[in-house]
Design an enzyme around this catalytic site. Structure first.
Site, mmCIF file in Angstrom:
data_model
loop_
_atom_site.group_PDB
_atom_site.id
_atom_site.type_symbol
_atom_site.label_atom_id
_atom_site.label_comp_id
_atom_site.label_asym_id
_atom_site.label_seq_id
_atom_site.Cartn_x
_atom_site.Cartn_y
_atom_site.Cartn_z
ATOM 1 N N HIS A 55 0.989 -1.445 -0.130
ATOM 2 C CA HIS A 55 -0.640 -0.080 -0.250
ATOM 3 C C HIS A 55 0.720 0.997 -0.360
ATOM 4 O O HIS A 55 0.708 1.942 0.808
ATOM 5 C CB HIS A 55 -0.668 0.264 1.076
ATOM 6 C CG HIS A 55 -1.711 -1.377 1.350
ATOM 7 N ND1 HIS A 55 -2.610 -1.300 0.778
ATOM 8 C CD2 HIS A 55 -1.788 -2.863 1.616
ATOM 9 C CE1 HIS A 55 -4.116 -2.254 0.448
ATOM 10 N NE2 HIS A 55 -3.212 -3.347 1.269
ATOM 11 N N ASN A 128 -10.198 -2.870 2.195
ATOM 12 C CA ASN A 128 -10.255 -3.042 1.282
ATOM 13 C C ASN A 128 -10.979 -2.469 0.229
ATOM 14 O O ASN A 128 -12.514 -2.667 1.064
ATOM 15 C CB ASN A 128 -9.133 -4.555 0.105
ATOM 16 C CG ASN A 128 -7.946 -4.535 0.935
ATOM 17 O OD1 ASN A 128 -7.032 -3.099 0.764
ATOM 18 N ND2 ASN A 128 -7.299 -5.674 1.381
#
Ligand code: NDP
Length: 501
Positions: A55, A128
């Site tokens: 990320h 997510n």
């Protein structure tokens, strides 16, 4: 000129010349005592901090969660206590596998991380844009991520590693299917849903517990790129989603999500036909419909990207009274991994950075010292507990409520693949896609798998075929493989049954 601020060194002394270094004669060499030259360069050399292992590329914004329905019979968490209540929020969206400068349009899941600054401390929902994940046991996380990162020799992305791992890890099939569907390339962060993915618990004022999963449904509508569009946009503007989020908020077009939850009574979990704590499975809506409880809105861009977005540290371990965890093995591993990685990336005092510290309350504890402590460090106050000098003390009303349920069983390393159905929900997903969406899914898969060794292709196609025969046959044909070969190899290997619909 008069109202311009005076340039100073870090120590606050005025700088007389910020254009020319101090040299012996006009041609040099330079003098070591040019401290302005040295300070500027030394500081510059240290500007980068380690990027997130996953990320790394992200965009973020502030906003709020507003409660629109009464869910107080399920949770006593004060952020849900009344309709109309607003809690300040910070959200960060991200791709997973790419580096800090990688393209926003990559085929990749998107991080959807929420920090809620509640009056009982920060509550982070670190999810997510997919309701599930590739693996169900955190012990596989480093292996999985290596297959998404760069090859140790070539430093290139390596489709063989990805498909080798996925084909040997059937639990990944569900997420692989979402990833290669249109939802693998969202048009931007505003046009996708967010999910907690994990089950958590809600605990009401009677101490009753419910299992819940959060769903944040975009009010902008789901919009995705096709593979071709994503490739073009990624080339034209590698930061298109970062730009889209910033510009939408700057012009007052605030992105919004419907905040919903699925609620499962604790008793159901014992006999439900899927393990409700398996991160590779959804809870079908027919069994557990969405209950809408709020609206999530982003209405403020950060003033400084590094300060707020790069230094943001989300952790599923941040919960508040009225919220608890679940036995989900991936969640359990993440409870450790997130604070651990923040301590490495940002240092031991990461929680005192403005974006990470509670806004609606104060943190009061006996943590002291460590690199970059600048919050007063407790001043002269007592630094041990128990004490007789008025230091903070525990509140027994919230004592371990997050853990007060019965767990029994033998300590062992249970095989999470044994007896697990990795195919039914994937088949359900494949069948709910329109025929043209199925075609694009198959085409995206074939494009990714084309350079992969034949035996890995076949092993993976057998998984697709087990979810739905048409799915497997479609990928086989797109790769120029005779579908009958899938069955033949299954027989000769004798490992698994031939595909059936
Ligand atoms: P439903 O028909 O009630 O729900 C289907 C869900 O699939 C909707 O939430 C829809 O999202 C979502 N969806 C549609 N296309 C895609 C895609 N390409 N990638 C990911 N999700 C997509 O059926 P069920 O609840 O019985 O679930 C059937 C299958 O749908 C599951 O096996 C799972 O694969 C998938 N799914 C289920 C979810 C759940 O929590 N139950 C959540 C997401 C997916 P939307 O409504 O936003 O368009």
């Amino acid at each position: 000129m008069a109202d311009r601020k005076r340039l100073t060194t870090s120590a606050g002394a005025p700088v007389g010349d910020n254009q020319n270094s101090l040299s012996v004669g006009p041609r040099g060499p330079l003098l070591l005592e040019d401290l302005q030259l040295i300070e500027k360069n030394a500081q510059f050399n240290r500007e980068r901090i380690p990027e997130r292992v996953v990320h790394a590329k992200g965009a973020g914004a502030y906003g709020y969660l507003e409660i629109t329905a009464d869910v107080t019979r399920y949770t006593k968490a004060r952020l849900f206590s009344e309709i109309g209540k607003r809690t300040e929020a910070f959200l960060r969206f991200s791709t997973v596998a790419g580096e800090r400068g990688s393209i926003d349009a990559a085929r990749d899941p998107r991080g959807f991380a929420i920090k809620l600054y509640t009056e009982d401390g920060n509550y982070d929902i670190v999810g997510n844009n997919t309701p599930i994940f590739f693996i169900r046991d955190g012990i596989k996380f480093p292996d999985f991520i290596r297959t998404q990162k760069r090859d140790p020799q070539t430093n290139l992305k390596n489709p063989t590693a990805m498909w080798d791992f996925w084909s040997l890890s059937p639990e990944s099939l569900h997420q692989v299917t979402i990833l290669f569907s249109d939802r693998g390339t969202p048009r931007s962060h505003r046009y996708m849903n967010g999910y907690s993915s994990h089950a958590y618990s809600w605990i009401n004022s009677e101490g009753e517990r419910f299992w819940v999963k959060y769903h944040f449904k975009t009010k902008q509508g789901i919009k995705n790129f096709t593979r071709e569009e994503a490739i073009k946009v990624g080339g034209d503007d590698p930061d298109h989603a970062t730009r889209d989020l910033y510009e939408a908020i700057a012009r007052g077009d605030f992105p919004r999500w419907r905040a919903c939850v699925q609620i499962m009574p604790m008793k159901d979990a014992e006999n439900y036909h899927v393990n409700p704590f398996d991160l590779t499975k959804v809870w079908p809506h027919g069994d557990y419909p969405l209950v809408e409880f709020g609206e999530l809105v982003l209405d403020r861009n950060p003033e400084n990207y590094f300060q707020d977005v790069e230094q943001a540290a989300f952790e599923p371990s941040n919960i508040v009274p009225g919220i608890g965890f679940s036995p989900d093995k991936m969640l359990q591993a993440r409870l450790f991994a997130y604070p651990d990685t923040h301590r490495y990336r940002l240092g031991a005092n990461y929680a005192t950075l403005p974006v990470n510290s509670p806004h609606a309350t104060e943190s009061q504890n006996y943590h002291r010292d460590g690199f970059m402590r600048f919050d007063g460090n407790g001043g002269p106050s007592v630094n041990y507990e128990p004490n007789s000098f008025g230091g903070p003390f525990e509140d027994s009303s919230v004592k371990e409520e997050a853990y007060n349920f019965e767990i029994d069983g033998m300590a062992a390393r249970y095989n999470h693949r044994e007896g697990n159905d990795d195919y039914t929900q994937v088949g359900n997903l494949f069948r709910l896609l329109t025929p043209d969406h199925q075609e694009r899914l198959i085409d995206n898969l074939a494009d990714s798998m084309q350079t992969v060794p034949h035996e890995i292709q076949v092993r993976q196609i057998r998984h697709f075929a087990r979810a739905d025969r048409r799915y497997g046959e479609g990928v086989a044909r797109a790769l120029g493989i005779d579908p009958s070969e899938i069955a033949e190899i299954a027989e000769t290997e004798g490992a698994e049954a031939a595909p059936t619909a």
